[in-house]
Design an enzyme around this catalytic site. Structure first.
Site, mmCIF file in Angstrom:
data_model
loop_
_atom_site.group_PDB
_atom_site.id
_atom_site.type_symbol
_atom_site.label_atom_id
_atom_site.label_comp_id
_atom_site.label_asym_id
_atom_site.label_seq_id
_atom_site.Cartn_x
_atom_site.Cartn_y
_atom_site.Cartn_z
ATOM 1 N N HIS A 110 10.876 4.546 5.641
ATOM 2 C CA HIS A 110 11.479 5.266 7.251
ATOM 3 C C HIS A 110 12.241 5.899 6.527
ATOM 4 O O HIS A 110 13.009 5.638 5.928
ATOM 5 C CB HIS A 110 11.711 3.833 8.394
ATOM 6 C CG HIS A 110 13.291 3.181 7.968
ATOM 7 N ND1 HIS A 110 13.648 1.980 8.451
ATOM 8 C CD2 HIS A 110 13.422 2.699 6.817
ATOM 9 C CE1 HIS A 110 14.265 1.683 8.057
ATOM 10 N NE2 HIS A 110 14.960 2.458 6.978
ATOM 11 N N CYS A 123 20.475 7.150 5.712
ATOM 12 C CA CYS A 123 19.513 6.977 6.357
ATOM 13 C C CYS A 123 18.459 7.863 7.110
ATOM 14 O O CYS A 123 17.558 7.720 7.601
ATOM 15 C CB CYS A 123 19.957 5.815 6.971
ATOM 16 S SG CYS A 123 20.535 4.121 5.633
ATOM 17 N N HIS A 149 13.524 6.699 3.221
ATOM 18 C CA HIS A 149 13.593 5.899 2.371
ATOM 19 C C HIS A 149 12.564 4.619 2.713
ATOM 20 O O HIS A 149 12.547 4.229 2.821
ATOM 21 C CB HIS A 149 15.354 5.091 2.094
ATOM 22 C CG HIS A 149 15.893 4.703 3.023
ATOM 23 N ND1 HIS A 149 16.004 5.485 4.036
ATOM 24 C CD2 HIS A 149 16.196 3.798 3.190
ATOM 25 C CE1 HIS A 149 16.358 4.861 5.200
ATOM 26 N NE2 HIS A 149 16.604 3.674 4.574
ATOM 27 N N HIS A 203 12.195 0.240 2.101
ATOM 28 C CA HIS A 203 12.764 -1.490 1.424
ATOM 29 C C HIS A 203 11.684 -2.504 0.349
ATOM 30 O O HIS A 203 10.608 -1.726 1.521
ATOM 31 C CB HIS A 203 13.303 -1.163 3.059
ATOM 32 C CG HIS A 203 15.016 -0.948 3.694
ATOM 33 N ND1 HIS A 203 16.131 -1.327 3.008
ATOM 34 C CD2 HIS A 203 14.889 -0.419 3.986
ATOM 35 C CE1 HIS A 203 16.763 -0.335 3.674
ATOM 36 N NE2 HIS A 203 16.136 0.344 4.942
ATOM 37 N N ASP A 224 2.384 -3.209 7.218
ATOM 38 C CA ASP A 224 2.904 -2.890 5.473
ATOM 39 C C ASP A 224 2.629 -1.479 4.631
ATOM 40 O O ASP A 224 1.060 -1.236 4.666
ATOM 41 C CB ASP A 224 1.851 -3.935 5.255
ATOM 42 C CG ASP A 224 2.146 -4.669 2.854
ATOM 43 O OD1 ASP A 224 3.726 -4.162 2.352
ATOM 44 O OD2 ASP A 224 1.723 -4.872 2.661
ATOM 45 N N HIS A 225 3.244 -1.185 3.270
ATOM 46 C CA HIS A 225 2.910 0.152 2.868
ATOM 47 C C HIS A 225 2.676 0.856 3.727
ATOM 48 O O HIS A 225 1.696 2.198 3.817
ATOM 49 C CB HIS A 225 1.758 -0.409 1.431
ATOM 50 C CG HIS A 225 2.396 -0.797 0.704
ATOM 51 N ND1 HIS A 225 2.833 -2.471 0.933
ATOM 52 C CD2 HIS A 225 2.637 -0.851 -0.431
ATOM 53 C CE1 HIS A 225 2.860 -2.835 -0.605
ATOM 54 N NE2 HIS A 225 3.344 -1.184 -1.157
ATOM 55 N N GLU A 250 16.366 -5.847 5.517
ATOM 56 C CA GLU A 250 16.111 -5.246 4.531
ATOM 57 C C GLU A 250 16.130 -5.444 3.436
ATOM 58 O O GLU A 250 15.597 -4.816 2.707
ATOM 59 C CB GLU A 250 16.968 -4.323 5.187
ATOM 60 C CG GLU A 250 16.754 -3.575 6.595
ATOM 61 C CD GLU A 250 17.007 -2.184 7.597
ATOM 62 O OE1 GLU A 250 16.220 -1.599 8.002
ATOM 63 O OE2 GLU A 250 17.974 -1.514 6.685
#
Length: 121
Positions: free
Chosen positions: A13, A24, A28, A30, A67-68, A107
């Protein structure tokens, strides 16, 4: 009684609302941990509040949506802070998991948010 189940997912994100130059704001990712809790009374026949498989049945499809993924591209997550992600998860689960009491989004191992529904702090 409170039942808690943990799920893991990875996602990327960028945070569009942070000040210029904030790290941020860059793309990047998590390794998230999602912790979902339900509250209820123990059924005297089954001895359970709710079968953990029923929680999975509600939560896994929501995890699959993020997810992903690049979270900014997920409908409803244009500003995918941990706070907004926790609220987004709640909104997806409250209809299918009526005993939902708590959503926690981690996170990192040292950073998490907890959402306990509308009206919670």
């Amino acid at each position: 009684m409170r039942l808690t189940r943990e799920y893991a997912f990875q996602a990327a994100h960028q945070l569009p609302g942070v000040p210029a130059g904030h790290k941020c704001a860059r793309l990047h990712g998590h390794s998230y941990t999602l912790v979902v809790s339900v509250d209820g009374e123990v059924d005297p026949v089954t001895g359970m509040v709710l079968d953990f498989a029923e929680i999975d049945k509600a939560v896994v499809p929501v995890v699959d949506l993020v997810d992903h993924r690049h979270l900014n591209d997920v409908d409803g997550l244009a500003n995918p802070t941990a706070e907004n992600l926790a609220r987004w998860v709640w909104q997806h689960l409250e209809r299918v998991l009526p005993s939902l009491s708590r959503v926690e989004v981690r996170e990192t191992v040292s950073s998490a948010v907890v959402y306990e529904g509308p009206g919670s702090p």
